[in-house]
Design a protein around this motif. Structure first.
Motif, PDB file in Angstrom:
ATOM      1  N   GLN A   1       0.824  -1.218   0.000  1.00 16.14           N
ATOM      2  CA  GLN A   1       0.000   0.000   0.000  1.00 16.14           C
ATOM      3  C   GLN A   1       0.855   1.263   0.000  1.00 16.14           C
ATOM      4  O   GLN A   1       0.555   2.243  -0.669  1.00 16.14           O
ATOM      5  N   GLU A   2       1.974   1.206   0.755  1.00 21.88           N
ATOM      6  CA  GLU A   2       2.869   2.361   0.876  1.00 21.88           C
ATOM      7  C   GLU A   2       3.484   2.795  -0.453  1.00 21.88           C
ATOM      8  O   GLU A   2       3.887   3.945  -0.597  1.00 21.88           O
ATOM      9  N   VAL A   3       3.663   1.847  -1.367  1.00 20.83           N
ATOM     10  CA  VAL A   3       4.422   2.127  -2.587  1.00 20.83           C
ATOM     11  C   VAL A   3       3.593   1.968  -3.859  1.00 20.83           C
ATOM     12  O   VAL A   3       4.089   2.219  -4.961  1.00 20.83           O
ATOM     13  N   ALA A   4       2.329   1.584  -3.715  1.00 27.55           N
ATOM     14  CA  ALA A   4       1.521   1.225  -4.884  1.00 27.55           C
ATOM     15  C   ALA A   4       1.405   2.386  -5.877  1.00 27.55           C
ATOM     16  O   ALA A   4       1.545   2.200  -7.094  1.00 27.55           O
ATOM     17  N   GLU A   5       1.167   3.575  -5.359  1.00 26.91           N
ATOM     18  CA  GLU A   5       0.945   4.708  -6.260  1.00 26.91           C
ATOM     19  C   GLU A   5       2.206   5.018  -7.065  1.00 26.91           C
ATOM     20  O   GLU A   5       2.144   5.227  -8.277  1.00 26.91           O
ATOM     21  N   ALA A   6       3.352   5.047  -6.383  1.00 26.59           N
ATOM     22  CA  ALA A   6       4.614   5.351  -7.067  1.00 26.59           C
ATOM     23  C   ALA A   6       4.936   4.293  -8.122  1.00 26.59           C
ATOM     24  O   ALA A   6       5.391   4.625  -9.230  1.00 26.59           O
ATOM     25  N   ILE A   7       4.663   3.025  -7.801  1.00 25.22           N
ATOM     26  CA  ILE A   7       4.957   1.964  -8.769  1.00 25.22           C
ATOM     27  C   ILE A   7       4.015   2.064  -9.968  1.00 25.22           C
ATOM     28  O   ILE A   7       4.438   1.943 -11.120  1.00 25.22           O
ATOM     29  N   THR A   8       2.745   2.331  -9.689  1.00 25.92           N
ATOM     30  CA  THR A   8       1.779   2.469 -10.790  1.00 25.92           C
ATOM     31  C   THR A   8       2.202   3.583 -11.753  1.00 25.92           C
ATOM     32  O   THR A   8       2.127   3.428 -12.974  1.00 25.92           O
ATOM     33  N   GLN A   9       2.649   4.692 -11.189  1.00 22.89           N
ATOM     34  CA  GLN A   9       3.104   5.818 -12.029  1.00 22.89           C
ATOM     35  C   GLN A   9       4.331   5.432 -12.850  1.00 22.89           C
ATOM     36  O   GLN A   9       4.402   5.718 -14.046  1.00 22.89           O
ATOM     37  N   ALA A  10       5.313   4.815 -12.201  1.00 20.55           N
ATOM     38  CA  ALA A  10       6.540   4.434 -12.915  1.00 20.55           C
ATOM     39  C   ALA A  10       6.212   3.430 -14.025  1.00 20.55           C
ATOM     40  O   ALA A  10       6.752   3.526 -15.137  1.00 20.55           O
TER      41      ALA A  10
ATOM     42  N   LEU B   1       5.397   1.818 -19.753  1.00 22.64           N
ATOM     43  CA  LEU B   1       4.493   1.371 -20.819  1.00 22.64           C
ATOM     44  C   LEU B   1       4.454   2.402 -21.948  1.00 22.64           C
ATOM     45  O   LEU B   1       4.513   2.049 -23.129  1.00 22.64           O
ATOM     46  N   ALA B   2       4.390   3.680 -21.573  1.00 22.31           N
ATOM     47  CA  ALA B   2       4.358   4.730 -22.592  1.00 22.31           C
ATOM     48  C   ALA B   2       5.624   4.709 -23.439  1.00 22.31           C
ATOM     49  O   ALA B   2       5.577   4.842 -24.660  1.00 22.31           O
ATOM     50  N   ALA B   3       6.781   4.505 -22.782  1.00 22.70           N
ATOM     51  CA  ALA B   3       8.048   4.472 -23.516  1.00 22.70           C
ATOM     52  C   ALA B   3       8.293   3.094 -24.130  1.00 22.70           C
ATOM     53  O   ALA B   3       9.079   2.946 -25.056  1.00 22.70           O
ATOM     54  N   SER B   4       7.608   2.085 -23.591  1.00 26.98           N
ATOM     55  CA  SER B   4       7.764   0.687 -24.005  1.00 26.98           C
ATOM     56  C   SER B   4       9.229   0.263 -24.100  1.00 26.98           C
ATOM     57  O   SER B   4       9.660  -0.329 -25.088  1.00 26.98           O
ATOM     58  N   SER B   5       9.967   0.571 -23.049  1.00 28.19           N
ATOM     59  CA  SER B   5      11.354   0.098 -22.962  1.00 28.19           C
ATOM     60  C   SER B   5      11.425  -0.864 -21.785  1.00 28.19           C
ATOM     61  O   SER B   5      11.347  -0.462 -20.627  1.00 28.19           O
ATOM     62  N   PHE B   6      11.504  -2.155 -22.105  1.00 29.60           N
ATOM     63  CA  PHE B   6      11.299  -3.181 -21.075  1.00 29.60           C
ATOM     64  C   PHE B   6      12.563  -3.911 -20.646  1.00 29.60           C
ATOM     65  O   PHE B   6      12.680  -4.300 -19.500  1.00 29.60           O
ATOM     66  N   ILE B   7      13.468  -4.175 -21.585  1.00 29.80           N
ATOM     67  CA  ILE B   7      14.684  -4.937 -21.252  1.00 29.80           C
ATOM     68  C   ILE B   7      15.829  -3.933 -21.141  1.00 29.80           C
ATOM     69  O   ILE B   7      16.088  -3.180 -22.071  1.00 29.80           O
ATOM     70  N   GLY B   8      16.518  -3.943 -20.014  1.00 27.06           N
ATOM     71  CA  GLY B   8      17.501  -2.881 -19.778  1.00 27.06           C
ATOM     72  C   GLY B   8      16.747  -1.595 -19.508  1.00 27.06           C
ATOM     73  O   GLY B   8      15.542  -1.625 -19.229  1.00 27.06           O
TER      74      GLY B   8
ATOM     75  N   VAL C   1      10.653  -3.223 -15.672  1.00 30.85           N
ATOM     76  CA  VAL C   1       9.422  -3.187 -14.877  1.00 30.85           C
ATOM     77  C   VAL C   1       9.716  -3.591 -13.430  1.00 30.85           C
ATOM     78  O   VAL C   1       9.275  -2.924 -12.476  1.00 30.85           O
ATOM     79  N   GLN C   2      10.496  -4.661 -13.252  1.00 30.51           N
ATOM     80  CA  GLN C   2      10.850  -5.096 -11.895  1.00 30.51           C
ATOM     81  C   GLN C   2      11.831  -4.126 -11.250  1.00 30.51           C
ATOM     82  O   GLN C   2      11.735  -3.830 -10.050  1.00 30.51           O
ATOM     83  N   ALA C   3      12.794  -3.641 -12.033  1.00 30.49           N
ATOM     84  CA  ALA C   3      13.790  -2.727 -11.471  1.00 30.49           C
ATOM     85  C   ALA C   3      13.129  -1.456 -10.949  1.00 30.49           C
ATOM     86  O   ALA C   3      13.517  -0.921  -9.900  1.00 30.49           O
ATOM     87  N   ALA C   4      12.101  -0.968 -11.647  1.00 36.04           N
ATOM     88  CA  ALA C   4      11.399   0.242 -11.200  1.00 36.04           C
ATOM     89  C   ALA C   4      10.740  -0.005  -9.846  1.00 36.04           C
ATOM     90  O   ALA C   4      10.835   0.816  -8.922  1.00 36.04           O
ATOM     91  N   ALA C   5      10.085  -1.156  -9.710  1.00 31.30           N
ATOM     92  CA  ALA C   5       9.428  -1.482  -8.435  1.00 31.30           C
ATOM     93  C   ALA C   5      10.463  -1.601  -7.327  1.00 31.30           C
ATOM     94  O   ALA C   5      10.262  -1.097  -6.206  1.00 31.30           O
ATOM     95  N   LEU C   6      11.584  -2.245  -7.627  1.00 31.44           N
ATOM     96  CA  LEU C   6      12.627  -2.431  -6.605  1.00 31.44           C
ATOM     97  C   LEU C   6      13.241  -1.101  -6.198  1.00 31.44           C
ATOM     98  O   LEU C   6      13.525  -0.866  -5.016  1.00 31.44           O
ATOM     99  N   GLN C   7      13.443  -0.222  -7.175  1.00 30.23           N
ATOM    100  CA  GLN C   7      14.023   1.093  -6.875  1.00 30.23           C
ATOM    101  C   GLN C   7      13.103   1.900  -5.958  1.00 30.23           C
ATOM    102  O   GLN C   7      13.558   2.579  -5.045  1.00 30.23           O
ATOM    103  N   ILE C   8      11.812   1.770  -6.185  1.00 28.35           N
ATOM    104  CA  ILE C   8      10.835   2.486  -5.358  1.00 28.35           C
ATOM    105  C   ILE C   8      10.743   1.863  -3.964  1.00 28.35           C
ATOM    106  O   ILE C   8      10.582   2.557  -2.963  1.00 28.35           O
ATOM    107  N   LYS C   9      10.875   0.554  -3.884  1.00 29.44           N
ATOM    108  CA  LYS C   9      10.754  -0.122  -2.588  1.00 29.44           C
ATOM    109  C   LYS C   9      12.008  -0.001  -1.725  1.00 29.44           C
ATOM    110  O   LYS C   9      11.913  -0.013  -0.485  1.00 29.44           O
TER     111      LYS C   9
END
Ligand SMILES: *Cc1c(COP(=O)(O)O)cnc(C)c1O
Length: 375
Positions: A15-24, A29-36, A238-246
């Motif tokens: 719950q603490e990080v959901a909003e930030a992860i959703t935004q990232a 998705l908009a940039a569609s850069s997924f690997i690296g 996608v995972q790196a963004a979540a980890l960076q936020i967490k």
């Protein structure tokens, strides 16, 4: 009846990080850069700094982190690797996948960790590496293991998949051996929202080899030049963004786990449900609240009836698993006894004092009557 107590409440932590992860994620998705991508680079930088190492390399999961670490250290066919038998099976799996032979050893009965003396007993001319498993969030005695390995010319790998942020005499998990391996499986202390992993090291050449091997053995900077046989095991954006936020929340979450363990210690004091001991030189991040109880399966059944979830980590030690029994070299009494008595109680950063009190009272009532009080 009281509301059930879950084993893990990931949704509450998120719950603490959901909003930030959703935004990232919307931006990815908009940039569609997924690997690296920028989050992978950013998280690798942040994770290396957090672990007090020069380099971090994101990979697909914790098992691959171990396999790639061993391969990058040139550990493989003809080599033996010493590891404790009471670990998640992935530690042993990685040794075999790297082409080496696992040599299972026993552990200390109080901490359930492998020490230098255990390693010493299993050394042979073929020993090439030692894997220190920081089980349940507590680091092994890394001074003793590092001394032994350097004296014998052995590689020292840290399986820190349960020890994100743990320290040994102030030094972070992953930073003392030649290379540290992490899993970001969702239930770990720092979890991705899917699979992920990383290695950390101070050795630039080792980091480079892992990075290349995790990316099809590509030569750095090239697209289609392959110097070694690699694999595909990358941490994605996608995972790196979540980890960076967490990551900035990790220390607070680990503090909350330590607080909950103090509540458990109070609730179980004087009863035959003993928490795994933490030694003064170690600061544990308590990945699990593991207690040793008599008649574990009966106690777990009573907890389940009362709506208290629990787990067993692990019911069968590696050397007794069909896949790894061929590598067993004899009985390992501490590991075998622990496998019969270990019980993991609910533990997660948002667990409340009331929840811990209720679990503690339920455990006390569930203990066999004749041994309810430790003599
Ligand atoms: C989770 C875990 C692993 C494996 O990590 P995955 O990301 O699931 O592959 C390895 N060793 C230990 C001790 C673990 O707890």
């Amino acid at each position: 009846m009281n509301p059930p107590v879950p084993f893990l409440d990931l949704a509450a932590t998120h719950q603490e990080v959901a909003e930030a992860i959703t935004q990232a994620w919307a931006q990815i998705l908009a940039a569609s850069s997924f690997i690296g991508g920028s989050h992978v680079e950013g998280f690798e930088r942040d994770w290396a700094a957090y672990c007090q190492t020069s380099f971090a390399v994101g990979v697909g999961n914790g098992t691959d982190a171990l396999v790639l670490a061993l391969r990058a250290l040139d550990v493989g066919a003809g080599d033996e690797v010493i590891l404790p038998a009471n670990t998640f099976v992935a530690t042993a799996e990685a040794v075999v996948l790297a082409g080496a032979v696992p040599r299972f050893v026993d552990v200390d009965p109080d901490t359930l960790l492998m020490g230098a003396a255990h390693v010493e007993e299993a050394l042979s001319e073929r020993t090439a590496a030692v894997i220190a498993v920081h089980l349940f969030g507590q680091m092994c005695d890394m001074d003793a293991l590092a001394q032994l390995c350097s004296r014998r010319g052995l590689a020292l790998v840290e399986d820190a998949a349960q020890a994100h942020g743990a320290t040994w005499r102030g030094r972070r998990a992953g930073s003392i051996g030649d290379i540290g391996c992490f899993s970001f499986y969702p239930g770990k202390n720092l979890g991705a929202l899917g699979d992920g992993g990383a290695v950390v090291t101070d050795d630039a050449a080792l980091a480079g080899r892992v990075r290349s091997m995790a990316d099809h053995g590509r030569r750095a900077g090239s697209k289609y030049v392959h110097d070694v046989v690699g694999t595909n095991s990358r941490l994605d954006n996608v995972q790196a963004a979540a980890l960076q936020i967490k990551l900035p929340h990790l220390d607070g979450w680990n503090d909350a786990r330590r607080q909950a363990i103090r509540w458990y210690a109070d609730a179980l004091e004087g009863h035959d449900a003993r928490l795994v001991r933490v030694v003064p030189d170690a600061q544990s991040v308590h990945h699990l609240a593991a207690v040793l109880v008599p008649r574990r399966d009966e106690v777990a059944a009573v907890l389940a009836e009362q709506g208290v979830a629990s787990g067993v980590h692990y019911p069968v030690p590696c050397h007794r698993q069909a896949a790894y029994a061929p590598y067993a070299s004899g009985p390992l009494p501490v590991c075998e006894d622990a496998a019969d008595r270990l019980l993991s109680l609910p533990l997660f950063p948002t667990i409340t004092r009331e929840q811990v009190a209720r679990v503690g009272a339920t455990v006390r009532d569930a203990l066999p009557v004749e041994v309810r009080r430790a003599s």
